[in-house]
Write a protein that holds these residues in place. Structure first.
Motif, PDB file in Angstrom:
ATOM      1  N   TYR A 297      24.737  27.904  66.932  1.00 54.30           N
ATOM      2  CA  TYR A 297      25.750  27.839  66.673  1.00 54.30           C
ATOM      3  C   TYR A 297      26.153  26.636  66.265  1.00 54.30           C
ATOM      4  CZ  TYR A 297      30.169  28.883  69.116  1.00 54.30           C
ATOM      5  OH  TYR A 297      31.412  29.576  69.384  1.00 54.30           O
ATOM      6  N   LEU A 298      25.842  25.622  66.571  1.00 53.08           N
ATOM      7  CA  LEU A 298      26.561  24.212  66.416  1.00 53.08           C
ATOM      8  C   LEU A 298      26.562  24.286  64.399  1.00 53.08           C
ATOM      9  CD1 LEU A 298      26.003  21.739  69.107  1.00 53.08           C
ATOM     10  CD2 LEU A 298      28.633  23.152  68.492  1.00 53.08           C
ATOM     11  N   ALA A 299      25.127  24.058  64.444  1.00 52.05           N
ATOM     12  CA  ALA A 299      24.261  23.820  62.636  1.00 52.05           C
ATOM     13  C   ALA A 299      25.266  25.128  62.218  1.00 52.05           C
ATOM     14  CB  ALA A 299      23.458  23.806  62.549  1.00 52.05           C
ATOM     15  N   ASN A 300      26.067  26.306  62.185  1.00 49.88           N
ATOM     16  CA  ASN A 300      26.123  26.883  61.377  1.00 49.88           C
ATOM     17  C   ASN A 300      28.078  27.183  61.574  1.00 49.88           C
ATOM     18  OD1 ASN A 300      28.595  29.845  61.409  1.00 49.88           O
ATOM     19  ND2 ASN A 300      26.625  30.132  60.530  1.00 49.88           N
ATOM     20  N   GLN A 301      28.834  26.517  62.888  1.00 48.66           N
ATOM     21  CA  GLN A 301      30.178  26.426  62.527  1.00 48.66           C
ATOM     22  C   GLN A 301      29.952  24.389  61.865  1.00 48.66           C
ATOM     23  OE1 GLN A 301      32.797  27.744  63.892  1.00 48.66           O
ATOM     24  NE2 GLN A 301      30.977  29.936  64.171  1.00 48.66           N
ATOM     25  N   TRP A 302      29.446  23.787  61.663  1.00 48.70           N
ATOM     26  CA  TRP A 302      29.437  22.603  60.674  1.00 48.70           C
ATOM     27  C   TRP A 302      29.565  23.034  59.500  1.00 48.70           C
ATOM     28  CZ3 TRP A 302      31.775  17.565  61.211  1.00 48.70           C
ATOM     29  CH2 TRP A 302      30.889  16.754  60.718  1.00 48.70           C
ATOM     30  N   GLN A 303      28.236  23.812  59.152  1.00 48.93           N
ATOM     31  CA  GLN A 303      27.821  24.250  57.706  1.00 48.93           C
ATOM     32  C   GLN A 303      29.653  24.476  56.994  1.00 48.93           C
ATOM     33  OE1 GLN A 303      25.196  26.603  57.598  1.00 48.93           O
ATOM     34  NE2 GLN A 303      24.643  27.387  54.812  1.00 48.93           N
ATOM     35  N   VAL A 304      30.614  25.823  58.481  1.00 49.40           N
ATOM     36  CA  VAL A 304      31.486  26.319  57.204  1.00 49.40           C
ATOM     37  C   VAL A 304      33.327  25.018  57.686  1.00 49.40           C
ATOM     38  CG1 VAL A 304      30.100  28.304  57.732  1.00 49.40           C
ATOM     39  CG2 VAL A 304      31.535  27.770  59.429  1.00 49.40           C
TER      40      VAL A 304
ATOM     41  N   CYS B  93      38.230  20.624  68.009  1.00 49.47           N
ATOM     42  CA  CYS B  93      37.249  20.830  67.878  1.00 49.47           C
ATOM     43  C   CYS B  93      36.208  20.409  66.791  1.00 49.47           C
ATOM     44  CB  CYS B  93      36.407  21.755  68.395  1.00 49.47           C
ATOM     45  SG  CYS B  93      34.499  22.161  68.023  1.00 49.47           S
ATOM     46  N   ILE B  94      35.558  19.303  65.982  1.00 53.03           N
ATOM     47  CA  ILE B  94      35.265  18.818  64.739  1.00 53.03           C
ATOM     48  C   ILE B  94      34.183  20.345  64.428  1.00 53.03           C
ATOM     49  CG2 ILE B  94      33.154  18.169  65.675  1.00 53.03           C
ATOM     50  CD1 ILE B  94      33.353  15.346  63.747  1.00 53.03           C
ATOM     51  N   TYR B  95      33.954  20.708  64.937  1.00 52.37           N
ATOM     52  CA  TYR B  95      33.351  22.419  64.615  1.00 52.37           C
ATOM     53  C   TYR B  95      33.999  23.382  64.088  1.00 52.37           C
ATOM     54  CZ  TYR B  95      29.193  19.363  66.198  1.00 52.37           C
ATOM     55  OH  TYR B  95      27.924  18.773  66.672  1.00 52.37           O
ATOM     56  N   ASN B  96      34.902  23.221  62.310  1.00 55.37           N
ATOM     57  CA  ASN B  96      35.306  24.492  62.151  1.00 55.37           C
ATOM     58  C   ASN B  96      36.417  24.427  63.089  1.00 55.37           C
ATOM     59  OD1 ASN B  96      36.075  25.970  60.279  1.00 55.37           O
ATOM     60  ND2 ASN B  96      34.441  27.941  61.246  1.00 55.37           N
ATOM     61  N   ARG B  97      37.475  23.926  63.415  1.00 58.34           N
ATOM     62  CA  ARG B  97      37.884  23.865  64.845  1.00 58.34           C
ATOM     63  C   ARG B  97      37.467  24.897  65.245  1.00 58.34           C
ATOM     64  NH1 ARG B  97      43.156  22.759  63.166  1.00 58.34           N
ATOM     65  NH2 ARG B  97      43.485  21.230  61.660  1.00 58.34           N
ATOM     66  N   ASN B  98      36.441  25.163  66.147  1.00 64.31           N
ATOM     67  CA  ASN B  98      35.860  26.165  66.556  1.00 64.31           C
ATOM     68  C   ASN B  98      35.945  25.183  68.436  1.00 64.31           C
ATOM     69  OD1 ASN B  98      35.092  28.840  67.846  1.00 64.31           O
ATOM     70  ND2 ASN B  98      33.170  28.870  67.117  1.00 64.31           N
ATOM     71  N   ALA B  99      36.718  26.161  69.198  1.00 71.53           N
ATOM     72  CA  ALA B  99      36.933  25.531  70.769  1.00 71.53           C
ATOM     73  C   ALA B  99      35.327  26.054  71.056  1.00 71.53           C
ATOM     74  CB  ALA B  99      37.796  25.452  71.751  1.00 71.53           C
TER      75      ALA B  99
ATOM     76  N   CYS C 273      32.055  23.943  70.347  1.00 69.92           N
ATOM     77  CA  CYS C 273      32.151  21.887  71.439  1.00 69.92           C
ATOM     78  C   CYS C 273      32.338  22.010  72.822  1.00 69.92           C
ATOM     79  CB  CYS C 273      33.293  21.680  71.226  1.00 69.92           C
ATOM     80  SG  CYS C 273      34.111  20.579  69.304  1.00 69.92           S
ATOM     81  N   SER C 274      32.891  23.291  73.455  1.00 73.41           N
ATOM     82  CA  SER C 274      32.639  23.767  74.539  1.00 73.41           C
ATOM     83  C   SER C 274      31.062  23.962  75.351  1.00 73.41           C
ATOM     84  CB  SER C 274      34.299  24.754  75.546  1.00 73.41           C
ATOM     85  OG  SER C 274      34.809  24.984  74.965  1.00 73.41           O
ATOM     86  N   TYR C 275      30.910  25.258  74.205  1.00 72.97           N
ATOM     87  CA  TYR C 275      29.321  25.634  74.377  1.00 72.97           C
ATOM     88  C   TYR C 275      28.254  24.045  74.468  1.00 72.97           C
ATOM     89  CZ  TYR C 275      25.199  27.589  73.963  1.00 72.97           C
ATOM     90  OH  TYR C 275      23.750  28.454  74.570  1.00 72.97           O
ATOM     91  N   GLY C 276      28.638  23.011  73.109  1.00 66.71           N
ATOM     92  CA  GLY C 276      27.499  22.094  73.156  1.00 66.71           C
ATOM     93  C   GLY C 276      27.611  20.974  74.945  1.00 66.71           C
ATOM     94  N   VAL C 277      29.251  21.580  75.453  1.00 62.60           N
ATOM     95  CA  VAL C 277      29.036  20.499  76.598  1.00 62.60           C
ATOM     96  C   VAL C 277      28.378  20.992  78.094  1.00 62.60           C
ATOM     97  CG1 VAL C 277      31.287  19.041  77.738  1.00 62.60           C
ATOM     98  CG2 VAL C 277      31.250  18.777  75.397  1.00 62.60           C
ATOM     99  N   ALA C 278      29.068  22.090  77.530  1.00 63.37           N
ATOM    100  CA  ALA C 278      28.193  23.187  78.982  1.00 63.37           C
ATOM    101  C   ALA C 278      26.789  23.092  79.108  1.00 63.37           C
ATOM    102  CB  ALA C 278      29.114  24.410  78.775  1.00 63.37           C
TER     103      ALA C 278
END
Length: 220
Positions: A111-118, A45-51, A54-59
């Motif tokens: 969630y996405l903003a935090n994972q993208w930031q890190v 996943c592009i968001y800090n390798r946190n699958a 990505c799953s949350y955003g898609v769902a």
């Protein structure tokens, strides 16, 4: 009625906008939210390798899209609902579901903003999919206020329905109401009043009568 129709039209427009937002979010993540690692040979996943991100955003995006379709169908079917209780439940469910989705999108945005930031630059040295990742975050943010606006419009529809007796179980057609606040009109009559509805009616004296009652002319 004009206010209610205008509110329904605006609500339908918001639902269409929400469909577009949800498509942008889950479409961006599905298409460009996963990167290939040459060294590992698998996607991440592009968001800090946190699958989970990505799953949350898609769902959330897919479920929000389906919810929009459901409420579009409900809005089309709403005028055909004859039961007052069912109409009230439909509007109340719209309020609750819209508020719930506003909360889910708030969680998704944070969630996405935090994972993208890190996220680590070394995981994506070529900056692949960065525009799509930012777009998903941005439209998640927009969806918060759009769903909140949908909840406000649904609440206004509920108030309009309550004020117009649309949701009132005790509503009665005034033409069929037997309890009249005023006494019925009784046509005046010069005869006796057997029902005691107000006595007899006497015609006033004629102001132009040459011989008023009680006056006797004297001759000279």
């Amino acid at each position: 009625k004009e206010g209610g129709s205008r509110g329904r039209g605006l609500a339908v427009g918001l639902v269409l906008v929400l469909r577009v937002f949800s498509i942008v979010v889950f479409g961006s993540i599905v298409n460009e939210g996963y990167l290939n690692s040459p060294s590992e040979g698998e996607e991440f996943c592009i968001y800090n390798r946190n699958a989970s991100a990505c799953s949350y955003g898609v769902a959330v995006g897919v479920l929000a899209f389906l919810t929009c379709l459901l409420y579009l169908a409900l809005d089309v079917y709403f005028p055909q609902i004859s039961s007052v209780k069912d109409r009230k439940k439909a509007v109340l469910s719209d309020i609750g579901v819209s508020a719930f989705w506003a909360f889910l999108w708030f969680v998704g945005f944070c969630y996405l903003a935090n994972q993208w930031q890190v996220s680590k630059p070394k995981d994506n040295p070529l900056n692949e999919g960065t525009d799509a990742a930012r777009a998903a975050i941005a439209f998640s943010f927009f969806s918060i206020f759009t769903w909140a606006g949908q909840a406000v419009l649904a609440f206004q529809r509920y108030q309009i329905g309550a004020d117009s007796a649309l949701f009132s179980q005790d509503y009665m057609d005034p033409s069929q109401d037997s309890s009249m606040p005023y006494a019925p009109y009784v046509e005046p009559s010069t005869g006796p009043d057997p029902a005691g509805m107000g006595g007899t009616y006497q015609q006033p004296a004629n102001a132009f009568d040459t011989e008023p009652q009680g006056y006797q002319s004297q001759g000279y």
